[in-house]
Design a protein around this motif. Sequence first.
Motif, PDB file in Angstrom:
ATOM      1  N   UNK A 329      11.860  -6.582  -8.678  1.00 42.21           N
ATOM      2  CA  UNK A 329      11.929  -5.711  -7.503  1.00 42.21           C
ATOM      3  C   UNK A 329      11.337  -6.418  -6.292  1.00 42.21           C
ATOM      4  N   UNK A 330      10.220  -7.078  -6.508  1.00 43.26           N
ATOM      5  CA  UNK A 330       9.423  -7.656  -5.437  1.00 43.26           C
ATOM      6  C   UNK A 330       8.149  -6.852  -5.298  1.00 43.26           C
ATOM      7  N   UNK A 331       7.021  -7.429  -5.647  1.00 45.95           N
ATOM      8  CA  UNK A 331       5.744  -6.707  -5.602  1.00 45.95           C
ATOM      9  C   UNK A 331       5.474  -6.160  -4.206  1.00 45.95           C
ATOM     10  N   UNK A 332       5.907  -6.885  -3.182  1.00 43.83           N
ATOM     11  CA  UNK A 332       5.678  -6.444  -1.807  1.00 43.83           C
ATOM     12  C   UNK A 332       6.512  -5.235  -1.424  1.00 43.83           C
ATOM     13  N   UNK A 333       7.473  -4.851  -2.245  1.00 45.33           N
ATOM     14  CA  UNK A 333       8.376  -3.736  -1.943  1.00 45.33           C
ATOM     15  C   UNK A 333       7.957  -2.441  -2.638  1.00 45.33           C
ATOM     16  N   UNK A 334       6.837  -2.455  -3.340  1.00 47.41           N
ATOM     17  CA  UNK A 334       6.435  -1.303  -4.150  1.00 47.41           C
ATOM     18  C   UNK A 334       5.181  -0.657  -3.572  1.00 47.41           C
ATOM     19  N   UNK A 335       5.235   0.658  -3.386  1.00 45.76           N
ATOM     20  CA  UNK A 335       4.058   1.412  -2.979  1.00 45.76           C
ATOM     21  C   UNK A 335       3.813   2.534  -3.991  1.00 45.76           C
ATOM     22  N   UNK A 336       2.708   3.227  -3.794  1.00 45.74           N
ATOM     23  CA  UNK A 336       2.271   4.233  -4.765  1.00 45.74           C
ATOM     24  C   UNK A 336       2.210   5.609  -4.102  1.00 45.74           C
ATOM     25  N   UNK A 337       2.399   6.660  -4.888  1.00 43.98           N
ATOM     26  CA  UNK A 337       2.297   8.015  -4.352  1.00 43.98           C
ATOM     27  C   UNK A 337       1.575   8.935  -5.324  1.00 43.98           C
TER      28      UNK A 337
END
Length: 392
Positions: A329-337
Amino acid sequence: MPLQPWMKLISVDDHLIEHPKVWQDRLPAKYREAGPRIVETPRDGLPAIQSWLYEGRAYPYIGLNAVAGKKPEEYGIEPVRYDEMIAGCYDPKARIVDMDIDGIEAAMCFPSFPRFCGTVFLEAEDKELALLCVRAYNDFVLDEWCAAAPGRLIPLVMLPLWDPQRAVEEIHRTAAKGAKAITFPDLPHALGLPSVHDDYWDPVLSAAEETGMPLCQHFGSGGENSLKTLAPDAPFAVMITLMGTNSMQATTDWLFSSVLHRHPKLKIGLSEGGVGWIPYILERADNTWRKHRHYQNINRTVPPSELFKKHIHGCFIEDDFGVENRHVIGVDRITWECDYPHSDSFWPGSRKRAEEALANVPDEEAHKIVELNARRLYNLPADKPELAATTG
């Protein structure tokens, strides 16, 4: 391993329940009767139902919107009263207390009564009143909700989707007051609006670029038509399970439109859609692009996966498959909710659940996922306490 104490969790998808006076305190006197207000409907032997009344239409709360603190066995879709919710749903100071309990540093909250991107006002008959309602909501977010805890609550604003020029004006007005992001429908065409393939949105997207505010597309914000192929007798669980497919469709629309080539600085956040599906969609989109780009009106030089890496980010609550495939995916493209106070939330154990999800992820990558990516994508300063404008 536990998340390191210096990792500050930032939730890019939470929700607020508007208190009863949001619009009554802000609309001109001549509009208050037609504007959104809470009414009580008596029931024999049961507490009265509290609903929003707007232009004569009633909008009751749905139980799944405010279940923080309840067990799954207590969830339902019946109307919920304010006195049946915990105060953090509608009181920003109580929300901060609940965030502290949950180990969360900052949260961006989507609206409830107006729906995720303000489509209640899109449907309004009186568009002058609807515009005032949009502005009143945004002023509430900026001057009351987020101002109650600068640096902890991230200002997310809505637009008058029916009028691009007024939307541009609202983007610049709210950006000047400290707004950080814009809530935007995941599938505009499902609402009867032009799709993202249409140049109708160009002025809006340019304003988003100029102000550095991402478009946040919460799954399901395209309305009921976005899942109109569901079996009419399917249980509600089918819809809940398939909501993430809206984010898949929204992503594919962006990747094959010409928009991202005309708006190179545009940022898009996919809210609550998960991330585990992203590798498949990118692989499928690239394969399609390689074989079919030559005879279609699509860009022939940049593969869709490259556009994703530049423009789009996803978020997750629990998505073990997505975490395992984070490098694809790309670690920089993942956020958390967190999704407080909705039924997908783990409150008051969100930090614990995040630790479980990221147990095998190196500290550097985990820090990006729970905090640093959100700071970069939403322009949240790491060294300043103020993320939101205050009144005055």
